[in-house]
Structure formats: structure tokens, C-alpha cells
Design a protein around this motif. Structure first.
Motif, mmCIF file in Angstrom:
data_model
loop_
_atom_site.group_PDB
_atom_site.id
_atom_site.type_symbol
_atom_site.label_atom_id
_atom_site.label_comp_id
_atom_site.label_asym_id
_atom_site.label_seq_id
_atom_site.Cartn_x
_atom_site.Cartn_y
_atom_site.Cartn_z
ATOM 1 N N ALA A 135 0.813 -1.144 -0.093
ATOM 2 C CA ALA A 135 0.102 -0.038 -0.140
ATOM 3 C C ALA A 135 0.786 1.280 0.147
ATOM 4 O O ALA A 135 0.614 2.324 -0.643
ATOM 5 N N THR A 136 2.038 1.146 0.663
ATOM 6 C CA THR A 136 2.867 2.283 0.773
ATOM 7 C C THR A 136 3.515 2.480 -0.395
ATOM 8 O O THR A 136 3.823 3.757 -1.104
ATOM 9 N N ILE A 137 4.034 1.477 -1.467
ATOM 10 C CA ILE A 137 4.544 1.579 -2.731
ATOM 11 C C ILE A 137 3.382 2.266 -3.670
ATOM 12 O O ILE A 137 3.982 3.186 -4.307
ATOM 13 N N ALA A 138 2.304 1.832 -3.419
ATOM 14 C CA ALA A 138 1.236 2.471 -4.275
ATOM 15 C C ALA A 138 0.973 3.833 -4.221
ATOM 16 O O ALA A 138 0.865 4.710 -4.967
ATOM 17 N N GLY A 139 0.809 4.214 -2.847
ATOM 18 C CA GLY A 139 0.713 5.584 -2.361
ATOM 19 C C GLY A 139 1.750 6.585 -2.692
ATOM 20 O O GLY A 139 1.622 7.794 -3.314
ATOM 21 N N VAL A 140 3.008 6.123 -2.471
ATOM 22 C CA VAL A 140 4.303 6.964 -2.725
ATOM 23 C C VAL A 140 4.288 7.103 -4.388
ATOM 24 O O VAL A 140 4.553 8.372 -4.915
ATOM 25 N N SER A 141 4.127 6.180 -5.108
ATOM 26 C CA SER A 141 4.101 6.200 -6.392
ATOM 27 C C SER A 141 3.066 7.150 -7.166
ATOM 28 O O SER A 141 3.419 8.064 -8.022
ATOM 29 N N VAL A 142 1.868 7.221 -6.515
ATOM 30 C CA VAL A 142 0.720 7.902 -6.911
ATOM 31 C C VAL A 142 0.752 9.231 -6.489
ATOM 32 O O VAL A 142 1.033 10.234 -7.314
#
Length: 509
Positions: free
Chosen positions: A124-131
């Protein structure tokens, strides 16, 4: 140890292999990550620039300039957790971090749940930082960002990160080091320039609450604004995720973890201070008229061209942050698979010719990409899932803190190169009190007018993840398949005490 540097390095590597073998494992990872490279991995995961710039406007509007002090208070609280992690990793320097630590401290089932929660939190953190990188790339290239464009940018960023990680540990270490230098130098130069040439507020503003709060109390506003610090101070655990890729990990990794808190926290506080004192009109931010004070400050200070250069540094921070997060997630999956705790263990535990868990890296790219893609079909899906990122990591942290207390109660005495000695239990209790308070603060509903599923999204996603993991664990019993050591921390301590006592008895007078 005498001899040439190469011989000394080989001797250290042999000792590391012997220590790992004594813990029940062998490893084909390449031990090439220096202390500073290991620290850089934690620093870029923590990423002060990403954390401060992303949440600055929201938290400044919620709590005003005194929100600055939340970085100091939360940094001290997380330092307690960091010290406990340092004791554990020093004795159990095994790839995967929190999962193998929980396995040795308490047992298989506790470890399985820690790994489950932490894996989803990382994805979820990878997704959030990427967005979150989307608006900065849009500002750099000069086009108007949109939700769909941010999603496409996120997918490209995840793809690039996966490709870089697959090259090997050396490239990961070099990119992390480059990201650290860019981020630190950028934070110092930008912050220094703002403080010297663009300061619009006096230092006394850091103590001015602007009558924010409710019922005459500023505390609720400060607690809401402290989310900036709560979302900032994790990443130090990533230093331990690559324990088998770092020479002399029992000594170096606890030090790298502490350096992450010290240097990362100082950089975050400096960046936050510079931004607060450079706000041209504080009342516009607090009244909601200026919803993006970071862009306002940078545009006023550096103009179109200069602000784009700053955005380029910020973008480097986002890229290196995703790279470090994905490395941590892949090592967790590898450790899970090596102990046969997950479906597809035979494939996920394989190392490529570059000495990296290639399949685990691909999975740690595909799952965050899938989370990002949900935003194309359900507007609030990505935001809701990403809301679990920080709370999931804090829950996983506290499961380790509790595990350490359980192990101490059974007789575990930390036996690595880094220990807190008689202060260990007191620090452990302090870390637990802080962590539980932080979790309550993060999940506290603060939008009474919003739909219930938005207001309680953090609690909802946490319950879903924990419930699904618990159900799967009870039905499939994945923790029963492997035979790796578990729940033996207190027995190791007892054996060490017996050996020391026997040595003392046989020592000549």
C-alpha cells in the motif's frame, strides 16, 4: 584482524556466514552493502522530503505552525522503537526484518501475522508514494495533473523501480546512496535559501496556535497535525530487511537504524521549519484559501524554472523511496518463502544470478500496481487502501515491540553486539506506550460529516487485513509447513548464559 583489506573483508564475511548458519540459515546474497549504503536505504524509505512536502499543507492547515514540534516528539517516540529493533536485529540479522524477528521472539503464528500485515502495508505504501509522485512530475513537465495521469505515472514508476531492483544489490545500494545525497543536499540548499532570502514569518510563529482547536483546547488540532510526523518516521526497519546483504550486520544495522532517525528526522524538521517560516500569508493557509502552500512558496522563491529544478530533486526522492520500499517488500517475501510460509514458496525464495529474489521483486511490483489500477475504476479505492499503509506499518511495529516484551518475560536477554542492558525493558515499555498512542491518534475519526466508510477507513482496512489474515491462517495453517527455528530467543539466551557460566568455572585461577 591482521592482513590485507580483502582478507579482512573475507574474514568478516565468513564470520557473518557462521552466525547465520548458527541461526539455522544459509544465504547466497551478496554482502556488498556498506554502513552508509545500508543507512541510505532506510533514509530514502523514510524520505523526509517526500513526507514533508506531501503532507505539509494539510497538517499546517489542521494545526498551524506548532505542528513543527510534532516531528520532534514523534521522532523521540520512534527512537524508542528503533532501539528495540536494534537489539533484535543485532542478535537475529536475518533477511526479511520484522517477520524473522517475530518468529524467533514468539513463534510461527505470531510471525505469520506480522509478515502478513507488514507485506500489505508495504504494498500500500509503494502504491501511495508512486501515485504521490504524479503532481510533482506534472509540475516539472509543465502540464496539469489529473487522477488518471497520476495513476499512469505511478505504474511507470513502479515498472522502473522493479527493473532497477532486478539488476542487483550493488545498484540498489548506489541508487539509494544517490537518492540520499540528492535529498539531503536538496533539503539543505532549498531550506537554507528559503530561511535566508524568503522568510516571511518570525520564529515566534512556531508557538502561535492562531486559536485553532475546539472548546478552547489546542490539543485536538495538534494531534491532527501530528499525522505529518506519524507518516514520516518509519523506514529504519528497512535497514534490517537486507541484513544478509550487509557485512557485520549485528553491529552495522543497529547503527544505520539510529542514523536514519537522527539524520532523517533532522532533515525533515529543517525542511518543515524552512517551509513554515516562508509561508507568505499564514491566514490564507489556515482559512483554506491556499490549499497548496508548498507550490506557492517554491513559485515565489524560485520562479518557474527554479521551482522545476526543486521538483526534479523531489521526484528523485520519490523514485529512490519506491526503490527502497520495493527492496524491503521483496526481502520480506523471500524470508516468508524460505520458511515455506506462503503460496509459491519454491519460486519466491529463488535468487537470480544477480543475487536478488527476482520473483519476489516482480510480485512486490505487481501487487502495488494492481492497487494503483483500482483507482481507474473506483475513485476512492486507492486512497482508502493507501490509508492502511501507515497504520499497517505501525501495527506491525507494535507486534514486534510486544513480541520483545513477551520474549523478555520468558527469559530472553538480548545477546547481540548492540544491547540496551538494564534499560532494555524500560525502553521496551516506553516504545509500547508510544506506539499504541500513535495508532489511536492515526485511526481517530476526524471528519464527522463524511460518510462512515471514509471517516473510519483506516479502522476498516485494518480490520479487513487482520481478519483475512487470521482466517487464512486458521484454515490453511501456512505456518505449519516450514521447519525453521521459531520461538527460541529465550532458549538461546539461557544457553548463552550456561556457556558463559561453564567458561567461568573452567577458567584457570
Amino acid at each position: 584482524m591482521s592482513g590485507s583489506p580483502a582478507k579482512r573483508a573475507a574474514g568478516v564475511t565468513d564470520q557473518d556466514a557462521e552466525q547465520l548458519a548458527a541461526l539455522g540459515y544459509s544465504s547466497n546474497f551478496e554482502r556488498s552493502m556498506s554502513l552508509w549504503e545500508n543507512f541510505s536505504l532506510g533514509f530514502t524509505y523514510l524520505s523526509p522530503v517526500v513526507g514533508v512536502y506531501t503532507l505539509f499543507g494539510l497538517c499546517l492547515a489542521a494545526g498551524g505552525p506548532p505542528m513543527f514540534w510534532s516531528y520532534l516528539l514523534i521522532g523521540l517516540g520512534q527512537l524508542l522503537v528503533c532501539l528495540i529493533f536494534g537489539e533484535i536485529v543485532s542478535q537475529f540479522p536475518i533477511s526479511g526484518g520484522v517477520y524473522p524477528w517475530a518468529r524467533r521472539l514468539v513463534g510461527k503464528r505470531w510471525a505469520w501475522m506480522v509478515g502478513w500485515v507488514y507485506a500489505w502495508a508495504l504494498c500500500a505504501t509503494i502504491a501511495g508514494v508512486s501515485v504521490g509522485a504524479g503532481p510533482y512530475l506534472a509540475a516539472l513537465l509543465g502540464f496539469e495533473p489529473s487522477a488518471d495521469v497520476s495513476i499512469y505515472i505511478a505504474l511507470v514508476l513502479i515498472l522502473v523501480s522493479t527493473g532497477l531492483n532486478l539488476v542487483g544489490t550493488k545498484l540498489l545500494a548506489r541508487v539509494a546512496m544517490f537518492g540520499f545525497l540528492c535529498e539531503l543536499i536538496g533539503a539543505i540548499l532549498v531550506g537554507g535559501y528559503l530561511l535566508i532570502f524568503e522568510r516571511h514569518q518570525s520564529f515566534s510563529v512556531l508557538f502561535d496556535t492562531f486559536d485553532l482547536g475546539s472548546n478552547g483546547s489546542y490539543l485536538p488540532a495538534f494531534l491532527a497535525a501530528s499525522l505529518a510526523g506519524l507518516f514520516q518516521y518509519y523506514g529504519f526497519e528497512a535497514c534490517g530487511d537486507v541484513a544478509e546483504e550487509t557485512p557485520n550486520p549485528g553491529k552495522r544495522i543497529p547503527k544505520a537504524m539510529r542514523m536514519t532517525i537522527y539524520i532523517g528526522g533532522a532533515a525533515a524538521m529543517f525542511a518543515c521549519l524552512a517551509l513554515i517560516l516562508s509561508v507568505p500569508d499564514m491566514h490564507k493557509v489556515l482559512n483554506g484559501e491556499d490549499t497548496d502552500p508548498v507550490s506557492t512558496i517554491l513559485a515565489n522563491a524560485f520562479g518557474p524554472v527554479g521551482s522545476r529544478l526543486v521538483m526534479a530533486v523531489v521526484l528523485v526522492s520519490f523514485i529512490s523511496c519506491v526503490l527502497s520500499l520495493q527492496a524491503a517488500a521483496s526481502r520480506l517475501l523471500f524470508a516468508y518463502a524460505r520458511d515455506e510460509m506462503i503460496v509459491g514458496s519454491r519460486v519466491l525464495q529463488r535468487l537470480s544470478a544477480n543475487h536478488v529474489p527476482s520473483t519476489a521483486l516482480v510480485v512486490s511490483g505487481v501487487v502495488p500496481a494492481a492497487i494503483v489500477c483500482l483507482g481507474l475504476f473506483m475513485a476512492d479505492a486507492t486512497a482508502t487502501i493507501v490509508g492502511f499503509a501507515a497504520i499497517g506499518i505501525y501495527v506491525a511495529f507494535q507486534l514486534i515491540v510486544i513480541a520483545a516484551l513477551i520474549a523478555r518475560a520468558k527469559g530472553w536477554v538480548p545477546g547481540g553486539q548492540f544491547t540496551l542492558g538494564p534499560w532494555g525493558t524500560l525502553v521496551n515499555v516506553g516504545a509500547l506506550i508510544y506506539g499504541l498512542g500513535a495508532i489511536v491518534n492515526m485511526v481517530w475519526p476526524r471528519s464527522p460529516d463524511a460518510p462512515w466508510y471514509i471517516n473510519y477507513s483506516m479502522i476498516l482496512t485494518t480490520v479487513v487485513v487482520l481478519g483475512a489474515g487470521w482466517l487464512y491462517m486458521l484454515l490453511a495453517k501456512p505456518y505449519d509447513k516450514g521447519t525453521a527455528p521459531a520461538g527460541d530467543a529465550h532458549r538461546i539466551s539461557g544457553r548463552q548464559r550456561s556457556e558463559r557460566a561453564a567458561g567461568a568455572l573452567t577458567e584457570p585461577a
